[in-house]
Design an enzyme around this catalytic site. Structure first.
Site, PDB file in Angstrom:
ATOM      1  N   LYS A  43       0.747  -1.295  -0.090  1.00  0.00           N
ATOM      2  CA  LYS A  43       0.065  -0.143   0.238  1.00  0.00           C
ATOM      3  C   LYS A  43       0.823   1.130   0.006  1.00  0.00           C
ATOM      4  CE  LYS A  43      -4.241  -1.823   2.272  1.00  0.00           C
ATOM      5  NZ  LYS A  43      -3.800  -3.099   1.902  1.00  0.00           N
TER       6      LYS A  43
ATOM      7  N   ASP B 254      -1.136  -2.417  -3.945  1.00  0.00           N
ATOM      8  CA  ASP B 254      -2.464  -2.271  -3.447  1.00  0.00           C
ATOM      9  C   ASP B 254      -3.144  -0.965  -4.087  1.00  0.00           C
ATOM     10  OD1 ASP B 254      -2.749  -4.946  -2.666  1.00  0.00           O
ATOM     11  OD2 ASP B 254      -2.267  -4.372  -0.727  1.00  0.00           O
ATOM     12  N   MET B 255      -4.590  -0.962  -4.157  1.00  0.00           N
ATOM     13  CA  MET B 255      -5.258   0.161  -4.366  1.00  0.00           C
ATOM     14  C   MET B 255      -6.015   0.541  -2.810  1.00  0.00           C
ATOM     15  SD  MET B 255      -5.611   2.806  -6.710  1.00  0.00           S
ATOM     16  CE  MET B 255      -5.199   1.959  -8.166  1.00  0.00           C
TER      17      MET B 255
ATOM     18  N   GLN C 183     -10.388  -1.604  -8.893  1.00  0.00           N
ATOM     19  CA  GLN C 183     -11.665  -2.043  -8.148  1.00  0.00           C
ATOM     20  C   GLN C 183     -12.935  -1.646  -8.963  1.00  0.00           C
ATOM     21  OE1 GLN C 183     -10.277   1.019  -5.487  1.00  0.00           O
ATOM     22  NE2 GLN C 183      -9.900  -0.252  -3.615  1.00  0.00           N
TER      23      GLN C 183
ATOM     24  N   ARG D 235      -4.823  -6.955 -11.050  1.00  0.00           N
ATOM     25  CA  ARG D 235      -5.653  -7.548  -9.948  1.00  0.00           C
ATOM     26  C   ARG D 235      -7.067  -6.733 -10.089  1.00  0.00           C
ATOM     27  NH1 ARG D 235      -3.786  -7.142  -4.232  1.00  0.00           N
ATOM     28  NH2 ARG D 235      -2.193  -8.532  -4.766  1.00  0.00           N
TER      29      ARG D 235
ATOM     30  N   GLY E 160     -13.860  -3.949  -4.409  1.00  0.00           N
ATOM     31  CA  GLY E 160     -13.479  -2.847  -3.751  1.00  0.00           C
ATOM     32  C   GLY E 160     -13.970  -2.857  -2.373  1.00  0.00           C
ATOM     33  N   ALA E 161     -13.470  -2.400  -1.417  1.00  0.00           N
ATOM     34  CA  ALA E 161     -13.710  -2.790   0.079  1.00  0.00           C
ATOM     35  C   ALA E 161     -13.864  -1.342   0.611  1.00  0.00           C
ATOM     36  CB  ALA E 161     -12.579  -3.508   0.538  1.00  0.00           C
TER      37      ALA E 161
ATOM     38  N   ARG F 239     -12.604  -4.047   7.629  1.00  0.00           N
ATOM     39  CA  ARG F 239     -12.905  -4.400   6.016  1.00  0.00           C
ATOM     40  C   ARG F 239     -13.448  -5.685   5.934  1.00  0.00           C
ATOM     41  NH1 ARG F 239      -8.840  -0.398   5.230  1.00  0.00           N
ATOM     42  NH2 ARG F 239      -7.383  -2.037   4.488  1.00  0.00           N
ATOM     43  N   ARG F 240     -12.687  -6.860   6.550  1.00  0.00           N
ATOM     44  CA  ARG F 240     -13.058  -8.139   6.381  1.00  0.00           C
ATOM     45  C   ARG F 240     -14.378  -8.225   7.037  1.00  0.00           C
ATOM     46  NH1 ARG F 240      -9.493  -7.011   3.760  1.00  0.00           N
ATOM     47  NH2 ARG F 240     -11.190  -6.691   2.447  1.00  0.00           N
TER      48      ARG F 240
END
Length: 308
Positions: free
Chosen positions: A97, A134-135, A163, A184, A188-189, A288-289
């Protein structure tokens, strides 16, 4: 509403203190985070790489301190050297990130993040593996893609994350679908406004398929990040119709989620990569998970209310 609340909590210092101190947290976090240190995470990496591929994320984000950004670079350098030493680099890459390596620092944040990311790429090249950027939320997309362009001048294998819930992503897929590009694609999270992102699940799914069509029809290497059985099936069909073999794309899933499905895909001879996070800075990732898994939210909330 619940998802929005949890994603807001991911940025709350008060909520972070409450969650980190809850007795139940350790067990639930272990579902999604491989360990608090590199040494504790490596056994999971060794186990997974027996039949799958791995991308490792040294957790951390939204860094506002230059020293902490430097510590993150050092952690990735150590991680990559250890992967090389352990003979795992051929099957394990790293995800980074940019906000963890200085992107949000005042003044020259983007320049600092670029130079720090370059050091990580140099360490990855020395180990014989790759890096994927990572985005994060929509405000970082242009900056992240700009840094990606700079890095790919010297490291053409650097991958990007796009995303599908963002309105702009289909166009970004076209821009990044050329030869040598690694993308990838995830849903989106983050909690994004309707002005920039699709809010309805069905709309996000339709956007995902449109973006996936672009990537599969291109000359790059698509990385299909989804746990959705329907999207996994569509990805396989699009790859086959586009003449892609098993080595021309890959599936990706998160550590601790749908492990049986991960094994099934790998047993079919398809590339299956597991996103493995580790480290002490797990709070934002963990929240987020939770936002994606309602059953875990209910369990966690009951445990908090009863003091674990």
């Amino acid at each position: 509403m619940l998802r929005t609340t949890l994603l807001a909590a991911a940025r709350s210092r008060t909520c972070r203190t409450l969650v980190e101190c809850a007795p139940v947290t350790r067990g639930l976090v272990a579902k999604y985070v491989a360990g608090s240190t590199l040494e504790s995470a490596l056994p999971a990496v060794e186990r997974l790489t027996a039949d799958r591929l791995v991308t490792l994320d040294h957790l951390g984000e939204d860094t506002r301190d230059a020293g902490q950004a430097q510590d993150t670079v050092d952690a990735y350098s150590r991680l990559l050297a250890e992967l090389d030493r352990a003979g795992l680099a051929e099957r394990a890459e790293v995800s980074v990130k940019l906000s963890a390596v200085g992107q949000f620092l005042p003044g020259d944040g983007e320049k600092i993040a670029l130079e720090n990311a370059r050091r990580i790429c140099e360490a990855a090249a020395a180990a014989g593996t790759t890096v994927t950027l990572d985005m994060e939320d929509h405000t970082t997309v242009d900056s992240t893609l700009g840094i990606l362009t700079e890095l790919r001048t010297d490291f053409p294998w650097v991958g990007a994350v796009l995303q599908a819930y963002l309105h702009r992503t289909q166009a970004d897929c076209r821009d990044l679908s050329g030869a040598g590009s690694r993308v990838r694609l995830c849903k989106g999270a983050y909690d994004e406004p309707a002005s920039v992102a699709y809010r309805d699940k069905a709309e996000v799914d339709r956007s995902y398929v449109r973006c996936l069509r672009v990537l599969m029809a291109g000359q790059g290497y698509p990385m299909v990040a989804s746990h959705d059985p329907r999207l996994v099936s569509i990805a396989g069909a699009l790859a086959e119709s586009g003449g892609r073999g098993p080595g021309d794309y890959e599936h990706q899933m998160l550590y601790g989620i749908r492990e049986n499905e991960q094994r099934r895909i790998a047993e079919q001879g398809r590339r299956m990569r597991v996103y493995v996070p580790y480290g002490d800075e797990w709070y934002g990732y963990f929240m987020r998970r939770l936002a994606e898994r309602p059953a875990n939210v209910a369990f966690f909330a009951r445990s908090l209310l009863t003091n674990g």
